[in-house]
Write an enzyme that holds these catalytic residues in place. Sequence first.
Site, mmCIF file in Angstrom:
data_model
loop_
_atom_site.group_PDB
_atom_site.id
_atom_site.type_symbol
_atom_site.label_atom_id
_atom_site.label_comp_id
_atom_site.label_asym_id
_atom_site.label_seq_id
_atom_site.Cartn_x
_atom_site.Cartn_y
_atom_site.Cartn_z
ATOM 1 N N ALA A 1 40.194 45.102 41.344
ATOM 2 C CA ALA A 1 39.652 46.540 41.662
ATOM 3 C C ALA A 1 38.926 46.485 43.149
ATOM 4 C CB ALA A 1 38.543 46.574 40.624
ATOM 5 N N HIS A 2 38.734 47.507 43.806
ATOM 6 C CA HIS A 2 38.141 47.807 45.004
ATOM 7 C C HIS A 2 37.156 48.969 45.037
ATOM 8 C CE1 HIS A 2 37.460 47.817 49.421
ATOM 9 N NE2 HIS A 2 37.915 49.085 49.295
ATOM 10 N N PRO A 3 35.819 48.590 45.448
ATOM 11 C CA PRO A 3 35.437 47.270 46.059
ATOM 12 C C PRO A 3 34.793 46.545 45.020
ATOM 13 C CG PRO A 3 33.661 49.118 46.525
ATOM 14 C CD PRO A 3 34.853 49.561 45.815
#
Length: 201
Positions: free
Chosen positions: A126-128
Amino acid sequence: MSGPRRGYEGVAVAERIAGQHGHVSFATIPWVIYTSPEIAWVGKTEQQLKAEGVPYKAGQFPFLANGRARALGDTTGFVKMIAHAETDEVLGVHIIGPMASELIAEAVMAMEFKASSEDIARICHAHPSLSEATKEAALAVDAQQVVGGVVLGGEECTSLLVGGAEDAKLPRPGVTEKIDEVQRALFRSLSAVLDVVSDIE
């Protein structure tokens, strides 16, 4: 870690009593020191592998270059991954920094299932998120890092050191321009997605 370890061993004993095959892997028990910053590790250290004569390669990524850590205002520390030089199997992971006690679980699972550093590097994180530092450390094992959505390797690999931003060695000018171009394209794509979502709502 004595509490969780005793529980782990207790389950194995109960399984043996029930006629099953109890399983305890001491090599994948995580260790955590709840200080500030937190410290967590699982598996071997470089010193241990050198003493055992095991060929290895290592990759490291600082929280200084992690977007979530910067947003939290806690950029101290790094994630370090050690893998076998020939098989690429993960032999140890060491974390100093925010939520190290939580991040180490991914490394424990990876080692329990004999994952390679490439396996972790190819998993979408996952980002961020702080967990991206683990992915980046895995990429760094083969001298690669993702900067602005671009995978850099060899001479183009960004060498980010633990310390102040002034110590960071940035990519060559041509690479920086490529990164900027990719970032602009990503922002345009994100804007388009948000427009679609808004229409649906």
